[in-house]
Scaffold this motif. Structure first.
Motif, PDB file in Angstrom:
ATOM      1  N   THR A  34       0.820  -1.212   0.000  1.00  0.00           N
ATOM      2  CA  THR A  34       0.000   0.000   0.000  1.00  0.00           C
ATOM      3  C   THR A  34       0.857   1.266   0.000  1.00  0.00           C
ATOM      4  O   THR A  34       1.737   1.426   0.843  1.00  0.00           O
ATOM      5  CB  THR A  34      -0.916   0.002   1.231  1.00  0.00           C
ATOM      6  OG1 THR A  34      -1.783  -1.131   1.167  1.00  0.00           O
ATOM      7  CG2 THR A  34      -1.747   1.276   1.287  1.00  0.00           C
ATOM      8  N   GLY A  35       0.605   2.149  -0.970  1.00  0.00           N
ATOM      9  CA  GLY A  35       1.301   3.422  -1.047  1.00  0.00           C
ATOM     10  C   GLY A  35       2.719   3.331  -1.559  1.00  0.00           C
ATOM     11  O   GLY A  35       3.436   4.329  -1.594  1.00  0.00           O
ATOM     12  N   SER A  64      -4.925   1.726  -4.504  1.00  0.00           N
ATOM     13  CA  SER A  64      -3.503   2.078  -4.470  1.00  0.00           C
ATOM     14  C   SER A  64      -2.602   0.955  -4.999  1.00  0.00           C
ATOM     15  O   SER A  64      -1.382   1.089  -4.987  1.00  0.00           O
ATOM     16  CB  SER A  64      -3.079   2.438  -3.040  1.00  0.00           C
ATOM     17  OG  SER A  64      -3.316   1.363  -2.153  1.00  0.00           O
ATOM     18  N   HIS A  65      -3.195  -0.133  -5.484  1.00  0.00           N
ATOM     19  CA  HIS A  65      -2.421  -1.243  -6.029  1.00  0.00           C
ATOM     20  C   HIS A  65      -2.654  -1.303  -7.538  1.00  0.00           C
ATOM     21  O   HIS A  65      -3.749  -1.621  -8.003  1.00  0.00           O
ATOM     22  CB  HIS A  65      -2.837  -2.562  -5.364  1.00  0.00           C
ATOM     23  CG  HIS A  65      -2.462  -2.628  -3.910  1.00  0.00           C
ATOM     24  ND1 HIS A  65      -1.442  -3.419  -3.453  1.00  0.00           N
ATOM     25  CD2 HIS A  65      -2.955  -1.976  -2.828  1.00  0.00           C
ATOM     26  CE1 HIS A  65      -1.328  -3.266  -2.137  1.00  0.00           C
ATOM     27  NE2 HIS A  65      -2.241  -2.398  -1.743  1.00  0.00           N
ATOM     28  N   ALA A 117       2.655  -1.499   4.213  1.00  0.00           N
ATOM     29  CA  ALA A 117       2.423  -0.434   5.186  1.00  0.00           C
ATOM     30  C   ALA A 117       1.738  -1.061   6.388  1.00  0.00           C
ATOM     31  O   ALA A 117       0.808  -1.859   6.237  1.00  0.00           O
ATOM     32  CB  ALA A 117       1.548   0.662   4.589  1.00  0.00           C
ATOM     33  N   SER A 239       3.205   3.280   9.516  1.00  0.00           N
ATOM     34  CA  SER A 239       2.465   4.486   9.131  1.00  0.00           C
ATOM     35  C   SER A 239       1.966   5.281  10.337  1.00  0.00           C
ATOM     36  O   SER A 239       1.795   6.497  10.262  1.00  0.00           O
ATOM     37  CB  SER A 239       1.276   4.103   8.245  1.00  0.00           C
ATOM     38  OG  SER A 239       0.436   3.188   8.935  1.00  0.00           O
ATOM     39  N   LEU A 252      -7.373   5.576   6.718  1.00  0.00           N
ATOM     40  CA  LEU A 252      -6.637   4.908   5.642  1.00  0.00           C
ATOM     41  C   LEU A 252      -5.855   5.909   4.800  1.00  0.00           C
ATOM     42  O   LEU A 252      -4.713   5.638   4.404  1.00  0.00           O
ATOM     43  CB  LEU A 252      -7.604   4.113   4.761  1.00  0.00           C
ATOM     44  CG  LEU A 252      -6.958   3.374   3.578  1.00  0.00           C
ATOM     45  CD1 LEU A 252      -5.930   2.352   4.062  1.00  0.00           C
ATOM     46  CD2 LEU A 252      -8.008   2.714   2.704  1.00  0.00           C
ATOM     47  N   GLU A 253      -6.448   7.052   4.523  1.00  0.00           N
ATOM     48  CA  GLU A 253      -5.761   8.058   3.702  1.00  0.00           C
ATOM     49  C   GLU A 253      -4.466   8.516   4.363  1.00  0.00           C
ATOM     50  O   GLU A 253      -3.472   8.788   3.683  1.00  0.00           O
ATOM     51  CB  GLU A 253      -6.686   9.252   3.454  1.00  0.00           C
ATOM     52  CG  GLU A 253      -7.832   8.975   2.495  1.00  0.00           C
ATOM     53  CD  GLU A 253      -8.956   8.151   3.111  1.00  0.00           C
ATOM     54  OE1 GLU A 253      -9.794   7.638   2.351  1.00  0.00           O
ATOM     55  OE2 GLU A 253      -8.985   8.008   4.353  1.00  0.00           O
ATOM     56  N   ILE A 256      -1.831   5.753   3.787  1.00  0.00           N
ATOM     57  CA  ILE A 256      -1.295   5.813   2.428  1.00  0.00           C
ATOM     58  C   ILE A 256      -0.348   6.996   2.280  1.00  0.00           C
ATOM     59  O   ILE A 256       0.725   6.886   1.674  1.00  0.00           O
ATOM     60  CB  ILE A 256      -2.439   5.888   1.402  1.00  0.00           C
ATOM     61  CG1 ILE A 256      -3.258   4.594   1.430  1.00  0.00           C
ATOM     62  CG2 ILE A 256      -1.893   6.132  -0.002  1.00  0.00           C
ATOM     63  CD1 ILE A 256      -4.513   4.625   0.575  1.00  0.00           C
ATOM     64  N   ALA A 259       3.004   6.221   3.894  1.00  0.00           N
ATOM     65  CA  ALA A 259       3.744   5.271   3.070  1.00  0.00           C
ATOM     66  C   ALA A 259       4.323   5.952   1.841  1.00  0.00           C
ATOM     67  O   ALA A 259       5.486   5.724   1.469  1.00  0.00           O
ATOM     68  CB  ALA A 259       2.840   4.103   2.665  1.00  0.00           C
ATOM     69  N   GLU A 260       3.535   6.813   1.204  1.00  0.00           N
ATOM     70  CA  GLU A 260       4.016   7.520   0.019  1.00  0.00           C
ATOM     71  C   GLU A 260       5.157   8.476   0.365  1.00  0.00           C
ATOM     72  O   GLU A 260       6.104   8.636  -0.408  1.00  0.00           O
ATOM     73  CB  GLU A 260       2.867   8.273  -0.640  1.00  0.00           C
ATOM     74  CG  GLU A 260       1.856   7.348  -1.325  1.00  0.00           C
ATOM     75  CD  GLU A 260       0.672   8.094  -1.909  1.00  0.00           C
ATOM     76  OE1 GLU A 260       0.442   9.268  -1.499  1.00  0.00           O
ATOM     77  OE2 GLU A 260      -0.038   7.516  -2.760  1.00  0.00           O
ATOM     78  N   GLU A 263       8.328   6.596   0.462  1.00  0.00           N
ATOM     79  CA  GLU A 263       8.624   5.774  -0.711  1.00  0.00           C
ATOM     80  C   GLU A 263      10.039   5.998  -1.238  1.00  0.00           C
ATOM     81  O   GLU A 263      10.733   5.039  -1.601  1.00  0.00           O
ATOM     82  CB  GLU A 263       7.598   6.039  -1.814  1.00  0.00           C
ATOM     83  CG  GLU A 263       7.680   5.022  -2.949  1.00  0.00           C
ATOM     84  CD  GLU A 263       6.448   5.053  -3.830  1.00  0.00           C
ATOM     85  OE1 GLU A 263       6.207   4.054  -4.528  1.00  0.00           O
ATOM     86  OE2 GLU A 263       5.729   6.070  -3.829  1.00  0.00           O
TER      87      GLU A 263
END
Length: 277
Positions: A34-35, A64-65, A117, A239, A252-253, A256, A259-260, A263
């Motif tokens: 995720t992310g 996100s996948h 994540a 996260s 959840l947002e 993500i 995680a982003e 990255e």
């Protein structure tokens, strides 16, 4: 028995299909969580195929996948990138969740690197940390090896005294040091079914069970990879970290987004690790 026979038939058909269309057999498989789906864009790709074009591959329903199989080179290493995964909470069985890992192991891949994540359980962890998985707890209530064993795929009772390769764990920690990436730790990952996120009482209980981070993936894939004789490394982007006595909503947002934000660091770490394998 019939279900296992059908699963074996589908795996063998997929292996046959891919062996005819892919340019080479990968040595290393990297599954993106995720992310973290943009890493496939950083490799020197020679082949890409949507999951929807691969016989019997499940289809990811999580936004996100991205859902692509990418083959290419990272330095002098031949790698396959699974750009997105499948989850038990999407309604798939663990055999379906692990279908790509089984197929790629039969194509000759020897190493699996899992990314995900996760929510932090260890109060000493910080959001944005990267946890190298040293062990796991499977709380899905299902094991992908359940049912008749295919002896050509692996042993009936595989040893799990070292579910994650000790040499790869050390390599990941050393690589983080070389890359000057802070907040890289090791810990125990617990996999829960989802999709509901854990309650304060569940968070407290999971901590007491010995888990440092919680997520909804990766453990089935690591089980199948280990059964197939692959060396496995797991990397979790932490996260958030929740205190069960002062619980905050888990969005959840936000997971993500964290995680982003990590990255780029995770990509640097992956490049260093693969280069050293």
């Amino acid at each position: 028995m019939k279900r296992m026979e059908e699963h074996q038939r589908q795996v063998e058909q997929c292996v046959s299909f891919l062996s005819e269309v892919v340019p080479f057999s990968p040595d290393i498989v990297i599954q993106l969580g995720t992310g973290l789906g943009n890493f496939g864009d950083t490799i020197q790709r020679t082949f890409s195929l949507p999951y929807s074009d691969i016989p019997h591959f499940p289809q990811s329903t999580v936004a996100s996948h991205k859902g692509n199989l990418i083959l290419g080179h990272l330095g002098d290493k031949k790698v396959a990138v699974l750009q997105g995964r499948f989850h038990f909470y999407e309604g798939y069985s663990t055999k379906e969740v692990t279908f790509p890992i089984r197929v790629l192991s039969l194509l000759g891949a020897k190493t699996l690197i899992l990314t995900n994540a996760a929510g932090g359980l260890n109060p000493l962890f910080l959001p944005g940390s990267i946890m190298v998985m040293r062990d796991h707890l499977n709380f899905l209530g299902e094991n992908p090896l359940r049912g008749p064993n295919v002896d050509n795929w692996g042993p009936r009772f595989p040893d799990f005294s070292t579910p994650y390769h000790p040499g790869l764990i050390k390599l990941a920690l050393d690589s983080a040091s070389r890359c000057k990436i802070d907040s890289v730790i090791s810990g125990v990952y617990v996999c829960i079914p989802g999709p509901s996120l854990e309650t304060p009482a569940e968070t407290r209980w999971l901590r007491e069970c010995g888990a440092d981070a919680v997520g909804m993936s990766s453990v089935p894939e690591s089980i199948v990879a280990k059964h197939a004789g692959m060396d496995v490394l797991g990397l979790s982007v932490v996260s958030n970290v929740n205190d069960p006595d002062h619980f905050e909503p888990i969005i959840l947002e936000d997971i993500i987004a964290t995680a982003e934000a990590m990255e780029a660091k995770l990509e640097s770490l992956l490049i260093e690790i693969v280069g050293q394998i």
